[in-house]
Write an enzyme that holds these catalytic residues in place. Structure first.
Site, PDB file in Angstrom:
ATOM      1  N   ASP A 157      15.651   4.962  -5.119  1.00 21.84           N
ATOM      2  CA  ASP A 157      15.867   6.318  -4.592  1.00 21.84           C
ATOM      3  C   ASP A 157      17.354   6.683  -4.593  1.00 21.84           C
ATOM      4  O   ASP A 157      17.702   7.865  -4.502  1.00 21.84           O
ATOM      5  CB  ASP A 157      15.336   6.430  -3.154  1.00 21.84           C
ATOM      6  CG  ASP A 157      13.825   6.341  -3.094  1.00 21.84           C
ATOM      7  OD1 ASP A 157      13.197   6.309  -4.168  1.00 21.84           O
ATOM      8  OD2 ASP A 157      13.279   6.280  -1.984  1.00 21.84           O
ATOM      9  N   ARG A 296       9.400   1.362 -10.510  1.00 26.72           N
ATOM     10  CA  ARG A 296      10.112   0.325  -9.750  1.00 26.72           C
ATOM     11  C   ARG A 296      10.134  -1.012 -10.469  1.00 26.72           C
ATOM     12  O   ARG A 296      10.958  -1.865 -10.197  1.00 26.72           O
ATOM     13  CB  ARG A 296       9.454   0.156  -8.392  1.00 26.72           C
ATOM     14  CG  ARG A 296      10.183   0.899  -7.374  1.00 26.72           C
ATOM     15  CD  ARG A 296       9.997   0.610  -5.941  1.00 26.72           C
ATOM     16  NE  ARG A 296       9.150  -0.410  -5.461  1.00 26.72           N
ATOM     17  CZ  ARG A 296       8.491  -0.298  -4.309  1.00 26.72           C
ATOM     18  NH1 ARG A 296       8.580   0.797  -3.605  1.00 26.72           N
ATOM     19  NH2 ARG A 296       7.767  -1.279  -3.862  1.00 26.72           N
TER      20      ARG A 296
HETATM   21  O1  F6P Z   1      12.080   2.995  -1.177  1.00 24.06           O
HETATM   22  C1  F6P Z   1      11.826   3.378  -2.453  1.00 24.06           C
HETATM   23  C2  F6P Z   1      10.475   3.922  -2.688  1.00 24.06           C
HETATM   24  O2  F6P Z   1      10.440   3.807  -4.041  1.00 24.06           O
HETATM   25  C3  F6P Z   1      10.164   5.346  -2.228  1.00 24.06           C
HETATM   26  O3  F6P Z   1      10.612   6.352  -3.037  1.00 24.06           O
HETATM   27  C4  F6P Z   1       8.660   5.321  -2.129  1.00 24.06           C
HETATM   28  O4  F6P Z   1       8.175   6.318  -1.271  1.00 24.06           O
HETATM   29  C5  F6P Z   1       8.448   3.981  -1.595  1.00 24.06           C
HETATM   30  O5  F6P Z   1       9.442   3.165  -2.159  1.00 24.06           O
HETATM   31  C6  F6P Z   1       7.095   3.377  -1.757  1.00 24.06           C
HETATM   32  O6  F6P Z   1       7.126   2.168  -1.067  1.00 24.06           O
HETATM   33  P1  F6P Z   1       5.918   1.201  -0.791  1.00 24.06           P
HETATM   34  O7  F6P Z   1       5.717   0.455  -2.044  1.00 24.06           O
HETATM   35  O8  F6P Z   1       6.378   0.301   0.292  1.00 24.06           O
HETATM   36  O9  F6P Z   1       4.772   2.052  -0.409  1.00 24.06           O
END
Ligand code: F6P
Length: 375
Positions: A157, A296
């Site tokens: 982010d 990610r």
């Molecule tokens: O913190 C980064 C992020 O990529 C956010 O943009 C997103 O909302 C979140 O992670 C999702 O996280 P998780 O995998 O814990 O649901």
């Protein structure tokens, strides 16, 4: 079993906390090798974020909580991989942690265990990657366990305060641009508007950068309110000026509904679906897509690997100088020392509406909402 500590040597631990992202393995490698080979310290890798240090520690077997690195440990395959080979968690896993409802209760159950294990393992300092929340919590625990803490910012982010860029962001931009390049052909072939949703709960760094880099027509971010009328107007302008009937729209997951309204908590639709539906009503054939975790994961790009190395070297140097409660950040393209106090007190780092990328988006005619309506 963890080897007996050489009393003359400093022993540090490294862990990766919060959501994973590309580049973390390079950070682990650099911290460990630099600390071992340059400073002659011992390094322990802690698995699964703080979980590896809080529960009953398993020393051996495939689910051991710790890895004792040594100068012959081979990191080379890991640096080419996404994620983190130490593992990460957002939440603490054990029942007793899950049942702690307030921060205070959480600290009360965590702190004694943290202190106990730090002492038993003879750990003299902790280096960790994380967002502001993770770094704040780890620093809090380290302060009370009387060991130094140094943080390294990571998040796709890119919203960690105190640094202009965090590990993982650049690779995530690349991943989104690649995905948008693929989607473009479907948009064009089917003469559709495709609304692509990228991550960014509170900020629009990823949406703005990926959107501009992929030539999007419309980019919507949490920092700037937009209207559906504005989105539709932009599409109609493209139709009449360019005689084009396919459109690329990039939205951050946190951009909400029009006019700055939040997506209802129990909404069964995404913002991308909300916008696609509104376009369909206007007889603009539209589809919504949500990129999810492909942003990610994936191989870290060259920039994230370099950033990981530079920040890790500074983090180890700061630890060697006896600094604590600090983060290795980036300013004007150079690694800088940032007091954690200034990181954790600040709000999430928002997209700067005067930044070159936002100005370029406006100047090149991308619809990004109503800048005049921002606070
Ligand atoms: O913190 C980064 C992020 O990529 C956010 O943009 C997103 O909302 C979140 O992670 C999702 O996280 P998780 O995998 O814990 O649901």
């Amino acid at each position: 079993m963890l080897g007996k500590k050489n009393k003359k040597k400093k022993r540090i631990a490294i862990l990766t906390g919060g959501g994973d992202c590309p580049g973390l393995n390079m950070v682990i490698k650099t911290v460990s090798q630099y600390a071992m080979n340059h400073y002659g310290w011992e390094v322990i890798g802690v698995k699964n974020a703080l979980n590896g240090l809080l529960n009953e520690i398993k020393f051996d077997g495939p689910d051991a909580d710790l890895i004792e690195f040594n100068p012959t440990f081979s990191f080379n395959e890991y640096v080419r991989q996404g994620g983190t080979f130490l593992g990460s968690f957002r939440k603490l896993k054990t029942k007793r942690f899950k049942e702690a409802n307030t921060d205070e209760q959480l600290v009360n159950v965590m702190l004694p265990l943290f202190k106990k294990h730090i002492k038993e393992l003879n750990i003299d300092g902790l280096i960790a990657t994380g967002g502001d929340g993770t770094m704040f919590m780890l620093n809090f625990l380290c302060e009370r366990a009387k060991i130094p803490f140094v943080g390294i910012p990571k998040t796709i982010d890119n919203d960690t305060p105190g640094t202009e860029i965090s590990v993982g962001f650049s690779s995530a931009v690349d991943a989104c641009v690649n995905a948008l390049d693929s989607i473009f052909w479907t948009a064009k072939g089917h003469r559709r508007a495709i609304v692509s949703q990228v991550m960014g709960r509170n900020t629009g760094h990823l949406a703005m950068h990926a959107g501009v880099a992929s030539g999007a027509d419309i980019i919507l971010v949490p920092e700037i309110p937009y209207t559906l009328a504005g989105v539709i107007k932009k599409i109609k302008t493209i139709r009449s000026l360019e005689h084009r009937d396919y459109f690329m729209i990039v939205v951050a997951e946190g951009c909400g509904l029009e006019k700055g309204k939040a997506l209802p908590k129990n909404a069964t639709y995404t913002v991308a679906e909300y916008i696609a539906k509104a376009l369909d009503k206007e007889k603009i054939e539209a589809r919504a897509d949500n990129f999810g975790y492909l942003q990610r994961g994936g191989i870290p790009n060259g920039y994230d690997r370099m950033l990981g190395v530079e920040l890790a070297v500074l983090a180890v140097d700061m630890m060697a100088e006896g600094q604590t409660a600090v983060m290795a950040g980036m300013k004007d393209g150079k690694p800088v020392r940032v007091p954690l106090k200034s990181v954790c007190k600040k709000e999430t780092r928002k997209l700067d509406l005067n930044s070159p990328i936002v100005k370029a988006a406006v100047k090149t005619g991308i619809y990004i909402g109503d800048l005049k309506k921002t606070k």
